[in-house]
Design an enzyme around this catalytic site. Structure first.
Site, PDB file in Angstrom:
ATOM      1  CB  CYS A 357      39.552  17.480  27.019  1.00 21.78           C
ATOM      2  SG  CYS A 357      37.978  16.629  27.176  1.00 21.78           S
ATOM      3  CG  ASP A 401      -4.097  30.375  45.536  1.00 20.35           C
ATOM      4  OD1 ASP A 401      -4.018  31.577  45.307  1.00 20.35           O
ATOM      5  OD2 ASP A 401      -4.276  29.510  44.665  1.00 20.35           O
ATOM      6  CG  ASP A 684      40.385  15.778  30.265  1.00 22.34           C
ATOM      7  OD1 ASP A 684      39.509  16.659  30.245  1.00 22.34           O
ATOM      8  OD2 ASP A 684      40.221  14.640  29.787  1.00 22.34           O
TER       9      ASP A 684
END
Length: 704
Positions: A357, A401, A684
């Site tokens: 899985c 800037d 899993d």
């Protein structure tokens, strides 16, 4: 939107991982009439576009078959959040507890009546497996045959067939426990951004015709006046029209120190008025206030996949069928090739099937990115998607800037020099002439006079002289305040005074001279000062090996003065096209460039940069332009964004290592017969929970 196409949004329950979202996406795309599908398991929201053949019932029915609940949301809703419920009240928790009880009963029955033990465990198995199997076959019919539910069903049925009934029941129980834990972990990750949305109070005090009444905050209209008392949260974005107080903006911007606010200042929804009574004019409706826009943009960002996440998705589509094929080969090749026992190898094949899985692998990246986006948003760092979050770690040059980015964006009085009379008198007479003007220099002088408590005398016949300054009569004396060039025409300025003016000009300051009755009595110097954290922020970038450059249209002398104070490379007297050319030149050197600005000016340079970052305090521009926004406008936020990006990628690599590492270990141990079904399912679900919990750690991320 095309004619006849409807946009719909749903709050989905039971969706706890990327695999869940993938199943929903695949199923809905197969529904006739559905044209677009976007599923975010991080926020639990489904968005889709469909024609008249699809209605709400069709969508909810499809999701129900897959095991998910769905509640329609308004198209632009961000305030509707799922209510918190006790973990044991969720459907997955109830199914897990029921299955656990059934397994316990089966174990007891087996001890008391051994002959029927097998049947007792089969009954317990069915309690947990039937809902899982129904979801598995529904997903298979809707285009997702290799779902974890299908792998679980095949493994459990296979285990029963070969006589491992007790193990099959336990494996189903462990699977349900893992799903429940996944749900708990996912809800914890979602709660961070939900908590942000819930910062806005539910009600507000509206002032109307001299009366105060309580209304729902969500119905506040632009222009209404609300009253906020000390200790209360502000219910809307607005502008203070009366009163003063210290505003705690930590919930929105992460600032630790409350900010003093007075009439004319802006305030944000969700912030806290700690002192004073405020009358506030609402400037944004509930759906458009700062927090609502942040939540909406974060949810949109969570749906934007990072390159690593897209790679994992593609990999898992190949990985899962490969593991299924490998499991089949493990089950049949040894018995057929060398006459090994069928039952032993079928058992091992079923264990391999469970290990295959991809849940932990699929969730490894989006869980970390969702947590990081939420953590960043809560600290005023708005990153628009996983691609931006991932890309920031590669930044090797930042172009800033000057005005409004490295500097405050407004001039302040830096020097008051008195040649004759006192500094307070110079300031008072200057403020008298400037009173009533909205020019930034005038505002700075008036703010200085107010801060120093200077009494401002009346001024008469004040008038502006184009290109020179302002003249008038102050306290019965003829007065002029303006440029040194214009002042020389009205009063003699000796070499010492001229040298002082030149020295201030050399520091990048704007100098104006006060002339009274034909005599230069003093001067005032102003400058747009660097942000308090600008030098620290630039130093943090330099320490990370990032090159910093300041790009400005200001004159070279002013720019150099700011650059020297901040220790940054300066490029001055630039037009927008010049800034664009510099960004491209930096990229041509092999640098990955971030451009930082206010989100309005220099659009070509922002667009050309690898990452565009807007600086601003929650304005529309700061939130809706560029790739990222620093809501509280600190220069250090740029270094923090890069740090968050690197922390996120470390977390993702850890998750991938855990997800794949555990699978490789258990695949090997299963094939050689060391581990079986129980460790397989634990590998899993355990990996999925570990990966999610590791990702959740990012919710506690703090800038260093």
């Amino acid at each position: 939107m095309s004619e006849g196409v409807t946009q719909a949004r749903y709050r989905v329950t039971g969706m706890d991982c990327g695999a869940c979202a993938s199943k929903i996406d695949t199923a809905l795309r197969r529904v006739p009439g559905v044209s677009e599908v976007a599923v975010s398991f991080q926020s639990g929201v489904l968005s889709l576009a469909h024609d008249e053949r699809v209605d709400e019932a069709a969508v909810t029915k499809t999701l129900s078959k897959l095991g998910f609940g769905a509640t329609p949301l308004a198209a632009d809703s961000v305030a509707e959040r799922p209510a918190d419920t006790a973990w044991w009240k969720s459907a997955k928790a109830r199914a897990t507890l029921l299955c656990g009880l059934a397994v316990a009963v089966a174990y007891g029955v087996g001890q008391l009546f051994p002959p029927i033990e097998r049947y007792a465990f089969i009954a317990a198995l069915l309690v947990g497996l039937i809902p899982v199997a129904r979801r598995a076959f529904a997903a298979a019919r809707m285009g997702s045959p290799f779902s974890i539910e299908m792998l679980m069903t095949v493994a459990a049925v296979g285990a029963v067939i070969i006589g491992a009934t007790e193990e099959a029941a336990a494996v189903v129980l462990f699977f349900l426990v893992g799903e429940m834990l996944e749900g708990l972990a996912a809800s914890r990750a979602r709660r961070s951004i939900s908590d942000l949305a819930n910062l806005v109070p539910k009600t507000a005090l509206v002032e109307e015709a001299g009366e105060i009444r309580t209304v729902q905050a969500e119905v506040l209209q632009v222009g209404e006046i609300i009253l906020v008392r000390p200790g209360e949260r502000i219910a809307a974005d607005g502008e203070i029209i009366e009163g003063a107080g210290d505003i705690d903006e930590a919930p929105v911007t992460g600032e630790s120190v409350p900010k003093a606010k007075v009439a004319g200042d802006t305030v944000f929804a969700g912030t806290i008025n700690t002192t004073g009574v405020l009358r506030i004019r609402v400037t944004a409706a509930a759906a458009d206030n700062t927090i609502a826009r942040v939540v909406r943009l974060v949810e949109e960002a969570q749906e934007s996949k990072a390159p690593t996440e897209r790679f994992i998705d593609r990999f898992s589509r190949v990985y899962t069928p490969f593991v299924v094929l490998f499991a089949v080969l493990v089950a049949v090749v040894p018995p057929l090739a060398v006459g090994a026992p069928w039952q032993t190898w079928i058992y091992r094949g079923l264990a391999v099937l469970l290990i295959g899985c991809p849940c932990a692998l699929v969730i490894s990246t989006p869980a970390a990115i969702a947590a990081s986006l939420s953590a960043g948003a809560r600290r005023g760092l708005l990153l628009k998607g996983g691609a931006v979050l991932e890309g920031l770690r590669h930044v090797t040059a930042v172009a800033f800037d000057k005005t409004g980015t490295l500097t405050q964006g407004r001039p302040i009085v830096t020097d008051i020099v008195a040649f004759e009379r006192s500094e307070d008198v110079v300031l008072a007479m200057t403020a008298a002439l400037e009173r009533g003007s909205t020019h930034p220099l005038a505002v700075a002088i008036l703010d200085k006079a107010k801060a120093q408590g200077v009494s401002i005398p009346p001024a008469f016949m004040a008038k502006a002289l184009a290109g020179e300054g302002i003249s008038g009569n102050v306290a019965g004396e003829t007065t002029f305040f303006g440029s040194p060039k214009a002042a020389v025409e009205r009063a003699p300025i000796n070499p010492a005074k001229a040298a002082r003016i030149e020295a201030l000009n050399a520091e990048g300051k704007t100098v104006s001279v006060l002339v009274v009755n034909g005599q230069a009595v003093g001067l005032v110097a102003l400058r747009d000062e660097p942000r308090p954290d600008a030098r620290k922020g630039l130093s943090a970038l330099t320490a990370r090996g990032v090159r910093t450059v300041m790009l400005t249209g200001d004159n070279a002398r002013t720019a150099a003065a700011v650059g020297d104070r901040l220790g940054v490379e300066v490029r001055a007297e630039l037009m927008p096209q010049d800034k664009l050319a510099i960004v491209r030149a930096l990229q041509a050197e092999g640098l990955t460039v971030a451009k930082v600005g206010d989100g309005i000016n220099d659009a070509p340079a922002l667009a050309a940069a690898d990452i565009g970052i807007a600086m601003g305090g929650g304005t529309d521009v700061a939130l809706e332009t560029a790739d990222a926004a620093a809501l509280h406008g600190r220069v250090s936020d740029v270094a923090d964004m890069i740090a968050l990006s690197k922390a996120t990628m470390r977390n993702i690599y850890q998750n991938i290592t855990v997800a794949l590492g555990l699978k490789v270990v258990f695949l090997v141990t299963t094939v050689i017969g060391v581990t079986g079904l129980w460790p397989a399912i634990l590998a899993d679900t355990g990996a999925t929970v570990l990966v999610t919990l590791n990702a959740i750690r990012l919710l506690r991320w703090r800038p260093v």
